[in-house]
Design a protein around this motif. Structure first.
Motif, PDB file in Angstrom:
ATOM      1  N   PRO A  65      44.619   9.737  -3.311  1.00  0.00           N
ATOM      2  CA  PRO A  65      45.420   9.081  -3.548  1.00  0.00           C
ATOM      3  C   PRO A  65      45.802   8.393  -4.766  1.00  0.00           C
ATOM      4  O   PRO A  65      44.385   7.828  -5.296  1.00  0.00           O
ATOM      5  N   ARG A  66      46.983   7.598  -5.872  1.00  0.00           N
ATOM      6  CA  ARG A  66      46.686   6.859  -6.762  1.00  0.00           C
ATOM      7  C   ARG A  66      46.501   7.657  -7.703  1.00  0.00           C
ATOM      8  O   ARG A  66      45.818   7.287  -8.567  1.00  0.00           O
ATOM      9  N   LEU A  67      47.165   8.850  -7.945  1.00  0.00           N
ATOM     10  CA  LEU A  67      46.479   9.434  -9.126  1.00  0.00           C
ATOM     11  C   LEU A  67      46.734  10.599  -9.641  1.00  0.00           C
ATOM     12  O   LEU A  67      47.162  11.669 -10.071  1.00  0.00           O
ATOM     13  N   LYS A  93      47.717   3.856 -10.621  1.00  0.00           N
ATOM     14  CA  LYS A  93      48.684   3.009 -10.125  1.00  0.00           C
ATOM     15  C   LYS A  93      49.387   4.126  -8.664  1.00  0.00           C
ATOM     16  O   LYS A  93      48.963   4.987  -8.621  1.00  0.00           O
ATOM     17  N   ASN A  94      49.963   3.199  -8.016  1.00  0.00           N
ATOM     18  CA  ASN A  94      50.731   4.196  -6.840  1.00  0.00           C
ATOM     19  C   ASN A  94      51.798   5.023  -7.374  1.00  0.00           C
ATOM     20  O   ASN A  94      51.956   4.806  -8.340  1.00  0.00           O
ATOM     21  N   PHE A  95      52.581   6.314  -6.997  1.00  0.00           N
ATOM     22  CA  PHE A  95      53.128   7.156  -7.649  1.00  0.00           C
ATOM     23  C   PHE A  95      54.096   5.998  -7.978  1.00  0.00           C
ATOM     24  O   PHE A  95      55.025   6.617  -8.965  1.00  0.00           O
ATOM     25  N   GLU A  96      54.667   4.929  -7.101  1.00  0.00           N
ATOM     26  CA  GLU A  96      56.154   4.357  -7.464  1.00  0.00           C
ATOM     27  C   GLU A  96      55.764   3.707  -9.350  1.00  0.00           C
ATOM     28  O   GLU A  96      57.966   3.841  -9.761  1.00  0.00           O
ATOM     29  N   ASP A  97      54.495   3.387  -8.389  1.00  0.00           N
ATOM     30  CA  ASP A  97      54.722   2.472 -10.445  1.00  0.00           C
ATOM     31  C   ASP A  97      54.230   3.544 -11.150  1.00  0.00           C
ATOM     32  O   ASP A  97      54.489   2.980 -12.854  1.00  0.00           O
ATOM     33  N   ILE A  98      54.190   4.299 -12.008  1.00  0.00           N
ATOM     34  CA  ILE A  98      54.069   5.992 -12.619  1.00  0.00           C
ATOM     35  C   ILE A  98      54.405   4.912 -13.786  1.00  0.00           C
ATOM     36  O   ILE A  98      56.179   5.870 -13.679  1.00  0.00           O
TER      37      ILE A  98
END
Length: 253
Positions: free
Chosen positions: A155-157, A104-109
């Protein structure tokens, strides 16, 4: 200076996350070097791992089931160790959770996921170190397993990267706090490895690493453990406070 495989003979080493994967291979390397071991893991299969390593290398290997997210579990473990060992020479903080790799992108964590990762990877490392630090001998060494993702900003982590970045920062601070006691604290920052713990990682993430390394190809736990074993030796004190990217040249520092 040449360090022989017998350089851990007589050393007592605690390894968290020792039931399988990288922790299990680290335990094997330390046992082969002559160390007496204590494995800690939330997975009860760690008991079988301990028995197998003890039989193979003819060294004492103990096991305790420990939840790094539970302070009382860590405290109980430390008391158990104190009941058997009067001192320890090494701690490998390998236990961690790696969720959301390439996800997930940071907005979706989710906040719950973020908190869980920080609790286990950051607080668990701190609490285990704090609980065992009174037992450290003057040749004590702590090796924290970080990740090179914290060095290049994958990214995405974000939750995982934040936790491993914190582990690197803690390594440096602990090196200064424990240095006057002669205790060395260092970190190893591998890249993504091919283990059962990374089977869920998207193939494109593996491909990114395996084609981007200076020495192309996959990385396995066996490629890391020699460095970890060395960092537990007495000559490794000169590397205290350092975070070593052991990743076949994916990241240079």
């Amino acid at each position: 200076m040449h360090v022989s495989l017998s350089s851990l003979a007589g050393h007592r080493v605690v390894i968290t996350g020792g039931a399988r994967g990288l922790g299990e291979i680290i335990a094997e390397a330390c046992a082969a070097a002559g160390a007496e071991l204590w494995l800690a893991d939330i997975l009860e299969e760690g008991g079988k791992t301990a028995d197998r390593i003890a039989a193979k290398y003819e060294v004492p290997v103990s096991f305790s089931c420990v939840d790094l997210a539970a302070p009382e579990s860590i405290a109980t473990f430390a008391e158990t160790v104190r009941g058997k060992w009067d001192s320890i020479d090494g701690l490998v903080n390998n236990g961690a959770i790696a969720t959301n790799v390439g996800g997930k992108n940071f907005e979706d964590i989710e906040i719950e996921l973020w908190d869980r990762v920080q609790t286990v990877n950051v607080r668990g490392t701190w609490l285990m170190t704090r609980a065992l630090s009174p037992l450290f001998s003057t040749r004590g060494r702590i090796v924290n397993i970080a990740s090179d993702t914290a060095l290049w900003g994958a990214p995405r982590l974000l939750a995982y990267i934040a936790s491993k970045g914190a582990v690197i920062a803690m390594t440096r601070s602990l090196a200064r706090e424990l240095g006057p006691r002669g205790i060395g604290v260092s970190a190893v920052a591998p890249g993504i490895m091919r283990t059962e713990a990374t089977e869920y990682v998207p193939q494109e993430r593996h491909d990114l690493y395996e084609t981007g390394r200076a020495v192309p190809g996959p990385q396995y736990p066996e490629d890391i453990v020699g460095v970890v074993a060395f960092l537990l030796t007495e000559p490794a004190l000169s590397l205290t406070g350092q975070a070593l990217p052991v990743n076949a040249g994916f990241v240079f520092t």
